[in-house]
Design an enzyme around this catalytic site. Structure first.
Site, PDB file in Angstrom:
ATOM      1  N   HIS A  68       0.829  -1.191   0.000  1.00 26.92           N
ATOM      2  CA  HIS A  68       0.000   0.000   0.000  1.00 26.92           C
ATOM      3  C   HIS A  68       0.869   1.250   0.000  1.00 26.92           C
ATOM      4  O   HIS A  68       2.038   1.218   0.397  1.00 26.92           O
ATOM      5  CB  HIS A  68      -0.925  -0.007   1.212  1.00 26.92           C
ATOM      6  CG  HIS A  68      -2.009  -1.035   1.104  1.00 26.92           C
ATOM      7  ND1 HIS A  68      -3.015  -1.141   2.023  1.00 26.92           N
ATOM      8  CD2 HIS A  68      -2.257  -1.988   0.174  1.00 26.92           C
ATOM      9  CE1 HIS A  68      -3.834  -2.124   1.678  1.00 26.92           C
ATOM     10  NE2 HIS A  68      -3.383  -2.656   0.554  1.00 26.92           N
ATOM     11  N   GLU A  70       0.827   3.886   1.892  1.00 25.69           N
ATOM     12  CA  GLU A  70       1.308   4.255   3.227  1.00 25.69           C
ATOM     13  C   GLU A  70       2.495   3.388   3.624  1.00 25.69           C
ATOM     14  O   GLU A  70       3.474   3.882   4.186  1.00 25.69           O
ATOM     15  CB  GLU A  70       0.196   4.068   4.273  1.00 25.69           C
ATOM     16  CG  GLU A  70      -1.089   4.805   3.968  1.00 25.69           C
ATOM     17  CD  GLU A  70      -2.108   3.967   3.219  1.00 25.69           C
ATOM     18  OE1 GLU A  70      -3.305   4.098   3.521  1.00 25.69           O
ATOM     19  OE2 GLU A  70      -1.723   3.179   2.332  1.00 25.69           O
ATOM     20  N   CYS A  96      -6.155   1.287   5.528  1.00 24.03           N
ATOM     21  CA  CYS A  96      -6.730   0.021   5.993  1.00 24.03           C
ATOM     22  C   CYS A  96      -6.189  -0.269   7.395  1.00 24.03           C
ATOM     23  O   CYS A  96      -5.323   0.448   7.896  1.00 24.03           O
ATOM     24  CB  CYS A  96      -6.365  -1.103   5.025  1.00 24.03           C
ATOM     25  SG  CYS A  96      -4.613  -1.560   5.052  1.00 24.03           S
ATOM     26  N   CYS A  99      -2.290  -0.780   7.440  1.00 25.34           N
ATOM     27  CA  CYS A  99      -1.552   0.481   7.323  1.00 25.34           C
ATOM     28  C   CYS A  99      -1.727   1.324   8.582  1.00 25.34           C
ATOM     29  O   CYS A  99      -0.779   1.989   9.018  1.00 25.34           O
ATOM     30  CB  CYS A  99      -1.998   1.249   6.090  1.00 25.34           C
ATOM     31  SG  CYS A  99      -1.456   0.458   4.550  1.00 25.34           S
TER      32      CYS A  99
END
Length: 159
Positions: A68, A70, A96, A99
């Site tokens: 992801h 992040e 999410c 993260c």
């Protein structure tokens, strides 16, 4: 936030384009976008297993070969030896739960996001950890300028 959207244009994910920017003391210290690890085949070349299996958004993330935005921003800062505690992360989509756990443990103090994401656990953990979150609205015109029209952006078609 606009720089996070610009970072998202680098994503090769076929399902969702996400970008992140970590800022500390009003300076950009790291950026990231969603995509596979260094040296791995890109999703837009290989295909998306989650798409092939028709896995709904937010489910079975372990089937995704990409990281992801992040995660990539946090990893890039660590790779370069840059401390990110007490920073702010600007991300195009609400993090999410995976993260959010990384953001909490990295000492990031605030999350500014544009699009929502259906993950109640993420929201609960951020509240419990006293991480400030706020939503920032980016105009559809700006998104269209970056990504064009009729593309899959954030899991739905944009006109």
């Amino acid at each position: 936030m606009r720089i996070a959207f610009l970072a998202a244009t680098r994503s090769n994910c076929v399902r969702r384009k996400v970008g992140a920017v970590i800022v500390k003391d009003r300076r950009i210290i790291s950026t990231g976008y969603n995509g596979p690890p260094r040296g791995a085949l890109h999703c837009d070349d290989l295909g998306c297993l989650r798409e092939q299996l028709k896995v709904p958004s937010g489910e079975r993330r372990e089937l995704c070969r990409g990281l992801h935005a992040e995660q990539n921003a946090i990893i890039q800062a660590a790779y370069n030896g840059t401390a990110i505690n007490d920073s702010i992360i600007y991300v195009t989509t609400h993090p999410c739960s995976d993260c959010s756990k990384m953001i909490i443990n990295a000492g990031i103090k605030e999350i500014v996001f544009s699009e929502g994401y259906p993950d109640e656990l993420s929201e609960l953990m951020l509240i419990e950890s006293n991480i400030l979150t706020r939503q920032y609205d980016v105009s559809p015109e700006f998104k269209s300028l970056l990504f064009g029209t009729r593309i899959e952006l954030f899991g739905r078609e944009e006109d």
